[in-house]
Design a protein around this motif. Structure first.
Motif, mmCIF file in Angstrom:
data_model
loop_
_atom_site.group_PDB
_atom_site.id
_atom_site.type_symbol
_atom_site.label_atom_id
_atom_site.label_comp_id
_atom_site.label_asym_id
_atom_site.label_seq_id
_atom_site.Cartn_x
_atom_site.Cartn_y
_atom_site.Cartn_z
ATOM 1 N N GLU A 155 -6.437 -26.885 5.692
ATOM 2 C CA GLU A 155 -6.425 -25.423 5.744
ATOM 3 C C GLU A 155 -5.678 -24.906 4.517
ATOM 4 O O GLU A 155 -4.766 -25.563 4.011
ATOM 5 C CB GLU A 155 -5.790 -24.895 7.035
ATOM 6 N N ILE A 156 -6.112 -23.756 4.041
ATOM 7 C CA ILE A 156 -5.452 -23.106 2.902
ATOM 8 C C ILE A 156 -5.034 -21.720 3.368
ATOM 9 O O ILE A 156 -5.877 -20.905 3.751
ATOM 10 C CB ILE A 156 -6.388 -22.987 1.685
ATOM 11 N N ILE A 157 -3.742 -21.470 3.358
ATOM 12 C CA ILE A 157 -3.207 -20.179 3.786
ATOM 13 C C ILE A 157 -2.527 -19.516 2.599
ATOM 14 O O ILE A 157 -1.659 -20.109 1.951
ATOM 15 C CB ILE A 157 -2.210 -20.329 4.943
ATOM 16 N N VAL A 158 -2.930 -18.282 2.305
ATOM 17 C CA VAL A 158 -2.334 -17.515 1.214
ATOM 18 C C VAL A 158 -1.718 -16.250 1.788
ATOM 19 O O VAL A 158 -2.381 -15.500 2.512
ATOM 20 C CB VAL A 158 -3.372 -17.147 0.140
ATOM 21 N N VAL A 159 -0.452 -16.019 1.476
ATOM 22 C CA VAL A 159 0.215 -14.783 1.872
ATOM 23 C C VAL A 159 0.359 -13.922 0.619
ATOM 24 O O VAL A 159 1.027 -14.307 -0.346
ATOM 25 C CB VAL A 159 1.590 -15.063 2.526
ATOM 26 N N ASP A 160 -0.280 -12.786 0.642
ATOM 27 C CA ASP A 160 -0.328 -11.888 -0.513
ATOM 28 C C ASP A 160 0.558 -10.670 -0.273
ATOM 29 O O ASP A 160 0.503 -10.049 0.798
ATOM 30 C CB ASP A 160 -1.776 -11.440 -0.746
ATOM 31 N N SER A 161 1.369 -10.317 -1.254
ATOM 32 C CA SER A 161 2.263 -9.162 -1.120
ATOM 33 C C SER A 161 1.636 -7.919 -1.750
ATOM 34 O O SER A 161 2.185 -7.319 -2.663
ATOM 35 C CB SER A 161 3.646 -9.461 -1.710
ATOM 36 N N TYR A 162 0.448 -7.593 -1.265
ATOM 37 C CA TYR A 162 -0.265 -6.365 -1.619
ATOM 38 C C TYR A 162 -0.588 -6.274 -3.111
ATOM 39 O O TYR A 162 -0.169 -5.351 -3.808
ATOM 40 C CB TYR A 162 0.518 -5.141 -1.122
ATOM 41 N N SER A 163 -1.356 -7.255 -3.579
ATOM 42 C CA SER A 163 -1.814 -7.276 -4.970
ATOM 43 C C SER A 163 -2.670 -6.046 -5.275
ATOM 44 O O SER A 163 -3.363 -5.507 -4.405
ATOM 45 C CB SER A 163 -2.632 -8.541 -5.239
ATOM 46 N N THR A 164 -2.637 -5.644 -6.550
ATOM 47 C CA THR A 164 -3.396 -4.466 -6.986
ATOM 48 C C THR A 164 -4.436 -4.812 -8.050
ATOM 49 O O THR A 164 -5.074 -3.908 -8.598
ATOM 50 C CB THR A 164 -2.435 -3.409 -7.554
ATOM 51 N N LYS B 144 -7.553 -18.587 4.362
ATOM 52 C CA LYS B 144 -7.063 -17.598 5.325
ATOM 53 C C LYS B 144 -5.990 -16.796 4.600
ATOM 54 O O LYS B 144 -4.979 -17.347 4.165
ATOM 55 C CB LYS B 144 -6.454 -18.285 6.550
ATOM 56 N N VAL B 145 -6.221 -15.503 4.436
ATOM 57 C CA VAL B 145 -5.282 -14.674 3.684
ATOM 58 C C VAL B 145 -4.601 -13.676 4.614
ATOM 59 O O VAL B 145 -5.229 -13.097 5.496
ATOM 60 C CB VAL B 145 -5.981 -13.950 2.506
ATOM 61 N N ILE B 146 -3.304 -13.517 4.411
ATOM 62 C CA ILE B 146 -2.485 -12.580 5.192
ATOM 63 C C ILE B 146 -1.713 -11.719 4.208
ATOM 64 O O ILE B 146 -1.139 -12.238 3.240
ATOM 65 C CB ILE B 146 -1.488 -13.333 6.095
ATOM 66 N N GLN B 147 -1.673 -10.423 4.425
ATOM 67 C CA GLN B 147 -0.835 -9.565 3.591
ATOM 68 C C GLN B 147 0.501 -9.333 4.287
ATOM 69 O O GLN B 147 0.554 -9.056 5.485
ATOM 70 C CB GLN B 147 -1.532 -8.241 3.294
ATOM 71 N N HIS B 148 1.558 -9.471 3.504
ATOM 72 C CA HIS B 148 2.915 -9.359 4.053
ATOM 73 C C HIS B 148 3.821 -8.812 2.955
ATOM 74 O O HIS B 148 3.779 -9.289 1.814
ATOM 75 C CB HIS B 148 3.415 -10.743 4.503
ATOM 76 N N PRO B 149 4.649 -7.809 3.249
ATOM 77 C CA PRO B 149 5.502 -7.213 2.209
ATOM 78 C C PRO B 149 6.516 -8.209 1.662
ATOM 79 O O PRO B 149 7.057 -9.030 2.410
ATOM 80 C CB PRO B 149 6.188 -6.050 2.927
ATOM 81 N N TYR C 216 11.855 -14.250 -2.461
ATOM 82 C CA TYR C 216 11.050 -15.466 -2.441
ATOM 83 C C TYR C 216 11.307 -16.325 -1.207
ATOM 84 O O TYR C 216 10.379 -16.885 -0.606
ATOM 85 C CB TYR C 216 11.295 -16.281 -3.714
ATOM 86 N N THR C 217 12.554 -16.438 -0.815
ATOM 87 C CA THR C 217 12.871 -17.266 0.343
ATOM 88 C C THR C 217 12.251 -16.696 1.617
ATOM 89 O O THR C 217 11.633 -17.429 2.404
ATOM 90 C CB THR C 217 14.397 -17.392 0.512
ATOM 91 N N ALA C 218 12.401 -15.392 1.820
ATOM 92 C CA ALA C 218 11.843 -14.763 3.017
ATOM 93 C C ALA C 218 10.320 -14.882 3.037
ATOM 94 O O ALA C 218 9.721 -15.155 4.091
ATOM 95 C CB ALA C 218 12.261 -13.296 3.080
ATOM 96 N N GLN C 219 9.684 -14.696 1.869
ATOM 97 C CA GLN C 219 8.226 -14.756 1.818
ATOM 98 C C GLN C 219 7.710 -16.171 2.093
ATOM 99 O O GLN C 219 6.719 -16.360 2.803
ATOM 100 C CB GLN C 219 7.730 -14.264 0.452
ATOM 101 N N LYS C 220 8.392 -17.148 1.537
ATOM 102 C CA LYS C 220 7.957 -18.526 1.752
ATOM 103 C C LYS C 220 8.256 -19.002 3.175
ATOM 104 O O LYS C 220 7.485 -19.781 3.751
ATOM 105 C CB LYS C 220 8.582 -19.446 0.713
ATOM 106 N N ALA C 221 9.347 -18.529 3.749
ATOM 107 C CA ALA C 221 9.652 -18.889 5.136
ATOM 108 C C ALA C 221 8.592 -18.316 6.069
ATOM 109 O O ALA C 221 8.141 -18.989 7.008
ATOM 110 C CB ALA C 221 11.032 -18.376 5.527
ATOM 111 N N PHE C 222 8.176 -17.084 5.823
ATOM 112 C CA PHE C 222 7.107 -16.472 6.612
ATOM 113 C C PHE C 222 5.814 -17.273 6.472
ATOM 114 O O PHE C 222 5.121 -17.542 7.463
ATOM 115 C CB PHE C 222 6.879 -15.025 6.168
ATOM 116 N N THR C 223 5.499 -17.653 5.238
ATOM 117 C CA THR C 223 4.265 -18.400 4.977
ATOM 118 C C THR C 223 4.287 -19.756 5.677
ATOM 119 O O THR C 223 3.288 -20.180 6.265
ATOM 120 C CB THR C 223 4.080 -18.590 3.463
ATOM 121 N N LEU C 224 5.428 -20.433 5.627
ATOM 122 C CA LEU C 224 5.553 -21.734 6.288
ATOM 123 C C LEU C 224 5.273 -21.631 7.777
ATOM 124 O O LEU C 224 4.646 -22.515 8.374
ATOM 125 C CB LEU C 224 6.947 -22.314 6.039
ATOM 126 N N ASN C 225 5.697 -20.544 8.385
ATOM 127 C CA ASN C 225 5.486 -20.366 9.825
ATOM 128 C C ASN C 225 4.007 -20.232 10.189
ATOM 129 O O ASN C 225 3.646 -20.397 11.361
ATOM 130 C CB ASN C 225 6.243 -19.131 10.316
#
Length: 268
Positions: A33-42, A56-61, A65-74
């Motif tokens: 599986e490939i999961i990408v968390v995007d912080s609202y690219s323009t 599988k893409v998810i947008q998340h504010p 970096y630590t908070a974003q990667k921890a969210f992605t890991l989950n």
């Protein structure tokens, strides 16, 4: 008894990565599986990811970096995780080593990857990067992102760590403006990290640390042998330190003189 192949989740965070994310995704297609968390690219990154059949893409504010990667890991469904940046590419040799490692009776909970750095399309051999390594392959159940850092994030590992032989390719330098923006952002996040730890602003460090950083990487770490590329990278690295102490001074000033301006809310 039939052999059960280890399943792998490939994780990536993105913000405005068109032109780089394509190569990165191609290199991780071996994952289950490939999961990408995007912080609202323009720049069309999100639209490209939504249309990608294997992502599988998810947008998340983005907070840091630590908070974003921890969210992605989950978000990962599998225990084995390979976590790469959008401007990194897993080579064929590294891919085979990852597969062999996860399918063996691996004794380590996490693995470091060494990286080779690309200045546009040219290899950057020195300039302080020659010994760089990062955690990129690990078991989700055995790690967590350390909350002690919000930039240059690292893992807290419940178990031992190993290091793979093959190197990850990192296209770190696109152009001057992009890399400068990255170094300024890193500097400001480091300032916030220092501020939260109660480290005070110092005029001496503002003046001396950037100079030391440049000379250390350019002379001691042989950036001079990288020619113009080395001078550029070492200068921008020093600029990050300069921005770090300017931002720390600003944060201290704001603490002493709280802003009376009303907070402007955005979004819902």
């Amino acid at each position: 008894m039939e052999f059960q192949r280890a399943r792998i989740s490939a994780l990536i965070i993105t913000f405005n990565e068109v032109g780089y994310i394509e190569k990165c995704l191609k290199s991780v297609e071996f994952a289950d599986e490939i999961i990408v968390v995007d912080s609202y690219s323009t720049d069309g990154t999100y639209e490209y990811l939504v249309a990608h059949p294997k992502v599988k893409v998810i947008q998340h504010p983005f907070k840091n970096y630590t908070a974003q990667k921890a969210f992605t890991l989950n978000q990962a469904s599998n225990d084995w995780v390979v976590f790469v940046d959008a401007d990194e590419v897993i080579t064929a040799a590294l891919r085979e080593e990852i597969i062999a490692t996860t399918n063996s009776s691996a004794t380590h909970a996490a693995y470091w990857f060494r990286r080779k750095f690309m200045f546009k399309r040219e290899l950057l051999r020195f300039s302080g990067w020659q010994t760089d390594k990062n955690y990129r392959l690990f078991r989700k159940s055995k790690v967590r992102f350390s909350e002690k850092r919000i930039v240059h994030e690292t893992l807290e590992v419940n178990g031992t760590s190993g290091i793979l032989k093959s190197k990850l390719t990192h296209y770190c330098y696109r152009d001057f403006a992009n890399y400068k923006h990255k170094m300024v952002l890193y500097g400001r996040l480091k300032a916030k990290e220092a501020f939260q730890k109660g480290k005070p602003f110092s005029v001496a460090l503002l003046l001396l640390k950037p100079t030391f950083t440049f000379l250390y990487n350019y002379i001691v770490r042989l950036g001079i042998l990288d020619g113009f590329k080395g001078m550029t990278i070492c200068y921008l690295g020093a600029l990050g330190d300069w921005e770090r102490y300017l931002e720390l001074r600003r944060l201290e000033h704001e603490q002493k003189v709280p802003s009376l301006k009303p907070v402007r809310q955005t979004g819902n």
